[in-house]
Design a protein around this motif. Structure first.
Motif, mmCIF file in Angstrom:
data_model
loop_
_atom_site.group_PDB
_atom_site.id
_atom_site.type_symbol
_atom_site.label_atom_id
_atom_site.label_comp_id
_atom_site.label_asym_id
_atom_site.label_seq_id
_atom_site.Cartn_x
_atom_site.Cartn_y
_atom_site.Cartn_z
ATOM 1 N N SER A 235 48.667 -38.666 77.063
ATOM 2 C CA SER A 235 48.513 -39.748 78.462
ATOM 3 C C SER A 235 47.115 -38.777 77.617
ATOM 4 O O SER A 235 46.505 -37.947 77.091
ATOM 5 C CB SER A 235 48.464 -39.611 79.754
ATOM 6 N N THR A 236 45.958 -39.393 79.320
ATOM 7 C CA THR A 236 44.849 -39.051 79.207
ATOM 8 C C THR A 236 44.622 -37.652 80.425
ATOM 9 O O THR A 236 45.552 -37.953 81.015
ATOM 10 C CB THR A 236 43.210 -40.036 79.753
ATOM 11 N N PHE A 243 37.328 -37.153 79.889
ATOM 12 C CA PHE A 243 38.449 -37.416 79.985
ATOM 13 C C PHE A 243 38.568 -37.285 78.777
ATOM 14 O O PHE A 243 37.788 -37.171 77.813
ATOM 15 C CB PHE A 243 38.826 -39.060 80.591
ATOM 16 N N VAL A 245 42.215 -37.003 75.419
ATOM 17 C CA VAL A 245 43.413 -37.568 74.818
ATOM 18 C C VAL A 245 44.839 -36.302 74.672
ATOM 19 O O VAL A 245 44.021 -35.277 74.544
ATOM 20 C CB VAL A 245 43.779 -38.038 74.043
ATOM 21 N N ALA A 247 48.227 -35.427 73.072
ATOM 22 C CA ALA A 247 49.510 -36.675 72.572
ATOM 23 C C ALA A 247 50.363 -35.590 71.748
ATOM 24 O O ALA A 247 50.286 -35.241 70.596
ATOM 25 C CB ALA A 247 48.491 -37.373 71.857
ATOM 26 N N GLU A 306 43.126 -28.380 68.934
ATOM 27 C CA GLU A 306 43.611 -28.357 68.044
ATOM 28 C C GLU A 306 43.327 -27.302 66.293
ATOM 29 O O GLU A 306 44.368 -27.069 65.951
ATOM 30 C CB GLU A 306 42.176 -28.867 67.252
ATOM 31 N N PRO A 311 47.878 -33.004 68.853
ATOM 32 C CA PRO A 311 47.279 -34.014 68.477
ATOM 33 C C PRO A 311 45.993 -34.278 69.830
ATOM 34 O O PRO A 311 46.709 -33.950 70.769
ATOM 35 C CB PRO A 311 47.733 -35.505 68.137
ATOM 36 N N THR A 312 44.740 -34.708 69.643
ATOM 37 C CA THR A 312 43.862 -34.657 71.092
ATOM 38 C C THR A 312 42.697 -34.670 70.034
ATOM 39 O O THR A 312 42.667 -35.454 69.252
ATOM 40 C CB THR A 312 43.597 -32.553 71.304
ATOM 41 N N GLY A 313 41.756 -35.531 71.596
ATOM 42 C CA GLY A 313 40.437 -36.032 71.891
ATOM 43 C C GLY A 313 39.958 -35.938 72.692
ATOM 44 O O GLY A 313 40.730 -36.593 73.454
ATOM 45 N N GLN A 314 38.748 -36.785 72.742
ATOM 46 C CA GLN A 314 38.178 -36.861 73.766
ATOM 47 C C GLN A 314 37.942 -38.917 74.132
ATOM 48 O O GLN A 314 37.959 -39.637 72.872
ATOM 49 C CB GLN A 314 36.523 -36.380 73.831
ATOM 50 N N VAL A 315 38.084 -39.134 75.504
ATOM 51 C CA VAL A 315 37.744 -40.539 75.056
ATOM 52 C C VAL A 315 36.232 -40.947 75.076
ATOM 53 O O VAL A 315 35.383 -40.219 75.601
ATOM 54 C CB VAL A 315 38.012 -41.069 76.814
ATOM 55 N N GLN A 316 35.868 -41.655 74.201
ATOM 56 C CA GLN A 316 34.870 -41.784 73.619
ATOM 57 C C GLN A 316 33.515 -43.297 74.305
ATOM 58 O O GLN A 316 34.601 -44.081 74.283
ATOM 59 C CB GLN A 316 34.276 -41.808 72.737
ATOM 60 N N ASN A 317 32.492 -43.319 74.649
ATOM 61 C CA ASN A 317 32.407 -44.232 75.240
ATOM 62 C C ASN A 317 31.351 -44.492 73.492
ATOM 63 O O ASN A 317 32.149 -44.472 72.532
ATOM 64 C CB ASN A 317 31.245 -44.858 75.805
ATOM 65 N N VAL A 321 30.564 -42.995 70.339
ATOM 66 C CA VAL A 321 31.554 -44.037 69.007
ATOM 67 C C VAL A 321 31.010 -44.140 67.888
ATOM 68 O O VAL A 321 31.283 -43.311 66.755
ATOM 69 C CB VAL A 321 31.759 -45.131 69.190
ATOM 70 N N ASP A 324 30.039 -41.122 66.198
ATOM 71 C CA ASP A 324 30.419 -39.850 65.871
ATOM 72 C C ASP A 324 30.169 -39.242 64.229
ATOM 73 O O ASP A 324 30.849 -40.136 63.684
ATOM 74 C CB ASP A 324 31.857 -40.923 65.968
#
Lengths: 383, 383
Positions: A235-236, A243, A245, A247, A306, A311-317, A321, A324
């Motif tokens: 989830s976030t 936020f 993520v 996973a 990481e 597994p992770t990552g930011q919620v990007q606007n 993006v 990136d």
């Protein structure tokens, strides 16, 4: 090595999104795409915002590298040109309401009798068969009817639309698959084919997990916000500045996650010892995780996870993006060059990276309406 | 007429979703798909709920019609079998973390030298190039990072996940396109190719409209709930018994809509006379429409709007989707037949409807782990 569709000519009668998205991909794969537009206004998306000067960025993003000729398919002289184009084309694509091509005298039965090698691809709201063939539809109608809205949104909240127009886009992608498959078979047997894609069919085709749950349990799933319905934690989560993520799809990843967050007691806790237990206690687990993550920014947690292999990552606007570094390195943010006196645009690159296909793909500018008439007529006059 | 991929053999080393979704499509198009699984447990999704008996409905929905052989790619005898399979295959697909195939001695460079006609397709989280090649990812990581979550959800609310796993699925669809394109080129030049699909790339590729807005204005769009960001009225509306969609994409449709709802004064009202004006007054317009629609059930309004030619449809849950007459007529709800002693499952049908491709496609049952070992070995022994 040549591009995969080198030498293939696509006559593109499509407009707005599903069809132009498909022909953009065929163009990226090397096809020669001739956009046949309605005289006067052309593709509706020429008038869609946002604009640079008088040019639509939306239109440019979908139509770069195509040629444009405006033809009135009800007028004799233009029909003659169109039929010369048909004789030279490998593929014709349209996304009119079913029945429109028949009214113009260019239905599949007619075309395949005259041009037996021609591949005819159609994408429509509900397809060319069934009780609702011929009804109009837009992206959102098939997102609603195909089920994806019923599982997208806040838990217990009203349905929301998927922000990307996947009703159109997924259908356009299946059209590309059907056309490529038909070209492959034509290599063997020399015969064309009709490909008939329904936007509604395409929506059901991507509902994998929801089909399984509903058909086995009888209970249709609802929306679950940002979390995966059957995997936890997935989830976030809130960090100090926004936020990100997490996973963690299995027990080993959960243990690594807990170590990285300093929550070492959790993996042995019976409330969190298995994915099933974690799903049952999903709301409690989220609070225990956020009690830790709220203290520091996303970048801190992403680096920590990481390093731990989670597994992770930011919620990007979208502004994030488009800058990136990984996407830039993959040539996924590209420029659509300007025509003389016009504007350059930014568009998504070609995600099909393959041997012998230049990357970044050589892209032409987006065509002005009827801007390539002379070039197309000249091409028809050549052998 | 034969199926388009008749005679094409796909060696499928993929697991979970993106890869198996791709090979399911290739199978629907007529390819002979041999699933090479890890001995002991096989594809992770064999253990994913929901189940019938001990069989996963999720696994069955993605793997029907494929054959299964379990091979330990680190063990000599199984490697020998694998290499005999490679010599017979047209396509090999994998979705391991980048570098895994090289460690096994089956990287692209090695394979293409030994099997120059082989097409090698890979799908991974971030692709095989760039600074983050090799990092793990799941669907939700690329949904978050690729931007779709930032434009999905309630207006002003937190990001939500798209209910369907489009991070995996769209990447799997691009993999199919790349493989078909590579097969087409091989028909001409006899040479294989590597196809390298990144799930993150694929997410950006579907963000059409958000790319245009962000690159032109500098302002990334946010979520807009169920409504289209730049077309009004284009959203869900409440009827007496639930939600339905109105998608009135232009002035003519808006006028028809108003007539059907008895709101005849609105098209001439300057607050609603153009799409731009309607977008500015979107919240007021929604209330004026719902003040009418709340009184009667969805079916009433859908019938009235369809009669008026306005695109509409109900927001369906998955139980409604699986009994939708149009989808049933298009063979989009199909049965995965049972193995002896096993269970039958419901799955989505093949949305690529085309000349000469049987519909419903003949589908085999989902394979048991290593259940086709003898048949595969026997096939290898034949010419």
């Amino acid at each position: 090595m040549t591009a995969p569709l080198d030498g293939i000519t696509v006559l593109d009668l499509t407009h707005v999104l599903a069809g132009p998205f498909a022909t953009a991909t065929l163009g990226d794969l090397g096809a020669h795409v001739i956009k046949v537009e309605r005289p006067g206004t052309g593709d509706d998306t020429r008038a869609f915002p946002p604009f640079k000067g008088e040019e639509s960025a939306y239109f440019a993003g979908l139509n770069h590298g195509k040629l444009s000729i405006a033809l009135d398919l009800k007028a004799g002289a233009d029909r003659a040109i169109f039929e010369r184009l048909l004789a030279r084309a490998d593929v014709i694509l349209e996304n009119y309401r079913p029945g429109t091509m028949e009214k113009l005298g260019y239905g599949w039965d007619t075309l395949s009798a005259r041009f037996p090698r021609l591949i005819y691809g159609a994408v429509s709201g509900f397809g060319h068969t069934g009780p609702e063939a011929g009804k109009p539809a837009y992206d959102m109608v098939v997102q609603a009817r195909g089920g994806v809205m019923s599982i997208t949104g806040e838990e217990g909240g009203p349905p929301v639309r998927v922000g990307a127009s996947i009703g159109d886009i997924v259908a356009g992608m299946y059209l590309v698959q059907g056309v490529l498959a038909a070209l492959l078979r034509r290599d063997r047997d020399g015969r064309g084919a009709k490909v008939d894609i329904s936007m509604l069919d395409a929506q059901l085709a991507i509902m994998e997990h929801a089909v399984a749950i509903t058909s086995v349990s009888g209970n249709p799933p609802g929306p679950t916000g940002a979390r995966h319905p059957t995997i936890t934690p997935f989830s976030t989560y809130r960090a100090a500045d926004g936020f990100f993520v997490i996973a963690a799809g299995n027990d080993a990843l959960f243990t690594k996650l807990c170590a990285a967050l300093g929550l070492d007691d959790l993996p042995a806790d019976p409330r969190f010892a298995s994915n099933a237990a974690r799903c049952e206690n999903v709301h409690l687990l989220k609070r225990l995780i956020e009690a830790v993550t709220l203290d520091r920014p996303r970048a801190h947690w992403i680096a920590a996870l990481e390093a731990a292999g989670v597994p992770t990552g930011q919620v990007q606007n979208m502004a994030e993006v488009l800058t990136d570094p990984q996407l830039l390195a993959r040539h996924m943010v590209t420029e659509v060059p300007a025509r003389p006196g016009g504007a350059a645009f930014t568009a998504a690159g070609n995600p099909i990276k393959m041997t012998g296909l230049a990357d970044p793909a050589p892209r032409g500018p987006a065509p002005t309406l009827d801007g390539d008439r002379a070039a197309v007529l000249d091409w028809l006059d050549r052998d």
